[in-house]
Design an enzyme around this catalytic site. Structure first.
Site, PDB file in Angstrom:
ATOM      1  N   GLY A 221       0.816  -1.206   0.000  1.00 23.98           N
ATOM      2  CA  GLY A 221       0.000   0.000   0.000  1.00 23.98           C
ATOM      3  C   GLY A 221       0.853   1.260   0.000  1.00 23.98           C
ATOM      4  N   SER A 222       0.373   2.261   0.710  1.00 23.15           N
ATOM      5  CA  SER A 222       0.993   3.591   0.635  1.00 23.15           C
ATOM      6  C   SER A 222       2.367   3.694   1.272  1.00 23.15           C
ATOM      7  CB  SER A 222       0.062   4.628   1.268  1.00 23.15           C
ATOM      8  OG  SER A 222      -1.122   4.754   0.501  1.00 23.15           O
TER       9      SER A 222
END
Length: 501
Positions: A221-222
């Site tokens: 993810g981020s």
């Protein structure tokens, strides 16, 4: 002699020749294999005649051997059971040993070439000197905090991992995988019971035997945006440079748009790179990745450690616990051209990007340590059975330098802002400066998202004291915030424990 008798004689001579050849084959080439076979009961008895050395953390032994009075003289026991299981491993009678019990087996068993002097002395004294002792880098407080916080997490996640390292040295301060297991039944001298216990764990769908901190790769993810931000900084984009953002972005060839986690996140047409990191702006980073190009993103990830297939964590030389390679995955169309839609997804840590928790901690540590990534290690020292001689003392060394000091400084500033004003507030520690990056990653069309946090803590002088990665598998809503909270607790414990510094 008639023909039938001659034929019988020839056959007998051939059989004797084959028997002689087989005997020599066994004596010359197979002797060691048979002598050391796990099925050789005499070898097992001999192995348990010598007391196995301890594996210790901060002056306390968490893998010890106790005298039984039985045929197998010593029983291997693990006082803290599940807390240290994935680091220590276990030493069974008939099964293969795992963890540090495997990687340092010869030294612990006293059969290492380093301990030949003790064995020579035993020949004259008739004694059986015990094996050597292995001292680990772990912080007791950090390890036990990581285990407790993971297993009692506030979002109900049943699987996950946490790892903390000292950014200055690479020394592992904590390493926990959830769910864990009790190694004591696996070391039982009742081999039937030990095999039954192993079979139960091996068939458990939650895979408690898996070391998720080192061997599990999941979409980050981020947290992967730190890698993309590093590439941006190296290609003429500064913290205050404006980049395209907006509430929605559809990459060329994409079937559906990329959106932000909430409508309030960077709805403006443009935001600065610093704002994009702080708010975790998906649309901004998707467009940034497409602008930079697939080769640039993949190369920067490789410089941070992605794609490395031979990394181990144990001593600083060869050997140790194996680490799965983190991957950026395929970002190509069938004709070899860049798949822009895949590149946009990869730039926010989705598509085929996969990362181990260790890799996440190494990214955070590199930023905290001015761009220098130290080689991670678990074994601090090897001591003689009588503890008077050290046969190995870890001397930290650099593994790679993924970014310059200037780029590391910019990344550090932006990650500090994530904890101060952005999504990582729960990682804050009183009296210390904390930076980090949260990550929420899709796990499938109908399953909850994974929650991630990577981060670091600096003391009042700006010296890095801990870097961490926490991953909560399929944690769902609030998973990344909970990962940040747990990360803060682990780093605070490592700071408080002198053994972890």
């Amino acid at each position: 002699m008639n023909a039938p008798l001659r034929r019988v004689g020839v056959v007998v001579m051939i059989l004797f020749g084959l028997l002689f050849a087989n005997l020599n084959w066994i004596q010359a080439y197979k002797a060691d294999e048979y002598r050391n076979s796990d099925y050789n009961g005499r070898v097992q008895v001999a192995e348990y005649e010598r007391k196995r050395g301890n594996i210790e953390v901060g002056g306390t032994a968490y893998a010890i051997s106790k005298e039984t009075g039985g045929k197998l003289r010593f029983l291997r026991t693990y006082p803290k059971g599940e807390v240290y299981a994935h680091v220590l491993g276990y030493k069974p009678v008939n099964l293969g040993e795992t963890g540090i019990e495997r990687t340092e087996n010869d030294f612990l068993a006293g059969t290492s070439d380093q301990l030949i002097g003790n064995r020579v002395k035993d020949m004259f004294t008739g004694e059986e000197t015990g094996g050597g002792n292995v001292l680990l880098t772990l912080s007791k407080r950090a390890q036990e905090t990581a285990y407790r916080q993971l297993t009692d997490n506030q979002v109900g996640a049943s699987k996950g991992a946490a790892i903390a390292i000292d950014p200055r040295t690479g020394a592992v301060q904590a390493l926990v995988s959830m769910p864990s297991f009790d190694p004591n039944p696996l070391a039982s001298h009742d081999t039937t019971a030990a095999q039954t216990a192993y079979n139960k764990l091996d068939k458990d769908p939650n895979r408690p035997l898996a070391n998720r901190a080192l061997a599990e790769t999941l979409p980050p993810g981020s947290t992967f945006k730190i890698v993309v931000a590093a590439a941006a900084l190296e290609n003429g984009i500064g913290q205050q440079t404006s980049i395209p953002a907006g509430s929605s972005y559809t990459a060329p060839g994409a079937g559906k748009p990329i959106k932000n986690a909430a409508p309030s996140i960077c709805p403006e047409p443009q935001v600065t790179l610093r704002e994009a990191v702080t708010e975790s702006c998906n649309t901004g980073f998707a467009q940034l990745g497409v602008r930079l190009g697939a080769d640039t993103i993949k190369e920067k990830a490789r410089q941070f450690g992605f794609e490395q297939e031979d990394l181990t964590v144990g001593q600083l030389g060869e050997g140790g616990l194996p680490v799965a390679a983190s991957r950026t995955g395929d970002i190509q169309n069938p004709d070899g051209s860049t798949d822009q839609a895949a590149l946009a997804q990869s730039s926010i840590g989705q598509n085929n990007v996969r990362m181990t928790p260790l890799q996440g901690a190494l990214i955070a540590a590199s930023v905290a340590n001015g761009g220098s990534q130290m080689r991670p290690y678990l074994v601090r020292q090897l001591l003689a059975p009588d503890r008077t001689t050290s046969y190995y003392t870890a001397k930290p060394r650099e593994l790679r330098r993924p970014v310059s000091g200037q780029v590391a400084g910019d990344l550090r500033d932006m990650m500090l802002n994530v904890v101060k004003e952005g999504t990582g507030r729960k990682a804050a520690i009183d009296g210390y400066t904390v930076g980090g990056k949260t990550g929420t990653a899709q796990s499938g069309p109908d399953t909850p998202d994974h929650g991630w946090f990577i981060g670091f803590a600096l003391d009042r002088n700006g010296t890095p004291v801990s870097a961490v990665c926490v991953e909560l598998e399929r944690a769902g809503s609030g998973g990344s915030a909970e990962a940040a909270r747990i990360a803060g607790r682990i780093m605070a414990a490592a700071i408080a424990d002198a053994g972890g510094r």
